[in-house]
Design a protein around this motif. Structure first.
Motif, short mmCIF file in Angstrom:
data_model
loop_
_atom_site.label_atom_id
_atom_site.label_comp_id
_atom_site.label_asym_id
_atom_site.label_seq_id
_atom_site.Cartn_x
_atom_site.Cartn_y
_atom_site.Cartn_z
N CYS A 86 -34.46 26.00 26.93
CA CYS A 86 -35.54 25.68 27.23
C CYS A 86 -36.02 24.56 27.60
O CYS A 86 -36.76 24.14 28.77
CB CYS A 86 -36.79 26.57 26.44
N PRO A 87 -35.72 23.33 26.78
CA PRO A 87 -36.19 21.89 26.93
C PRO A 87 -35.40 21.66 28.33
O PRO A 87 -36.18 20.99 29.22
CB PRO A 87 -35.69 21.15 25.72
N ASP A 146 -37.40 20.38 31.76
CA ASP A 146 -37.07 19.08 32.49
C ASP A 146 -36.90 19.14 34.07
O ASP A 146 -37.36 18.30 34.77
CB ASP A 146 -36.11 18.24 31.84
N CYS A 166 -42.50 25.21 27.64
CA CYS A 166 -41.74 25.89 26.64
C CYS A 166 -42.56 26.17 25.50
O CYS A 166 -43.77 25.75 25.51
CB CYS A 166 -40.74 24.90 26.08
N TYR A 226 -34.87 22.53 18.61
CA TYR A 226 -33.90 21.88 19.45
C TYR A 226 -32.46 22.06 18.58
O TYR A 226 -32.50 21.82 17.15
CB TYR A 226 -33.83 20.39 19.39
#
Length: 223
Positions: free
Chosen positions: A65-66, A70, A76, A111
């Protein structure tokens, strides 16, 4: 004395000047005065769209998702940063699938660089570990023939989630059940064949008896 020294000094200067001028006039054959070094392309900054990213924590084989945020500017859920250990994933099922045991889970809002699945036998404490990538949401554990506890942890460079925060028990299937079912089915089938044979034999016997009675009646009748 002065008249002799002056020409000697001038002669020395004349001998030195051409060598210096020749060295300065040498040019690198690869030199190009019009060459300009390439500049790196500017980074594209996508504006914040305010829309949720097309991301499901339980779907396998998708982009993190990150990374989507970006590249597209989507939103997110509240993800923890890279310098924090991940939260625990959610282990949804540990089930028999065909010939193997498969564990399935959903990713945390963190993360994550990978996952570790542990199969721990309840009686002996023996452990087997399976390491998988961050895009995985299931792992094939093979044939588990003991009562065990299956746990999954999320991992990144800062650490890992608690080992016992996402676990489920697993009890192996009775491998003798299919054999028992086959034996019972075969016995029932054999019994049905025997009963069917007995019924056919009785039916033929009755027909023979009836035909014999009919013949005797015919012979006893006056002509």
């Amino acid at each position: 004395m002065t008249i002799v020294r002056v020409p000697a000094l001038m002669l020395c200067l004349l001998l030195i000047r051409p060598s210096s001028s020749s060295s300065s006039s040498e040019v690198d054959p690869d030199y190009n005065p019009d060459y300009t070094p390439p500049s790196s392309p500017p980074k594209t900054h996508h504006p914040f769209s305010g829309k949720r990213c097309d991301y499901s924590p339980c779907r396998e084989g998708q982009v993190a998702c990150p990374v989507l945020a970006d590249s597209t500017g989507c939103l997110c859920p509240g993800f923890t940063l890279q310098d924090a250990a991940p939260e625990a994933p959610s282990l949804t099922s540990v089930s028999w699938n065909g010939s193997d045991v498969v564990a399935s889970w959903c990713a945390p809002n963190s993360y994550v660089t990978g996952y570790t699945v542990t199969v721990r036998q309840t009686l002996t404490g023996k452990e087997e570990r399976l390491t998988l990538g961050q895009d995985k949401r299931s792992g094939v554990l093979g044939h588990v023939d003991h009562v065990s506890e299956v746990c999954v942890v999320a991992v990144n460079d800062a650490g890992q989630s608690p080992e016992t925060a996402s676990c489920l028990p697993y009890e192996p299937r009775d491998s003798s059940l299919p054999l028992k079912a086959g034996l019972i089915g075969g016995a029932l089938g054999l019994l049905m064949l025997v009963l069917l044979g007995v019924l056919l034999w009785r039916h033929r016997r009755q027909r023979k008896q009836q035909s014999g009675v009919s013949m005797r009646d015919a012979e006893d009748r006056p002509r």
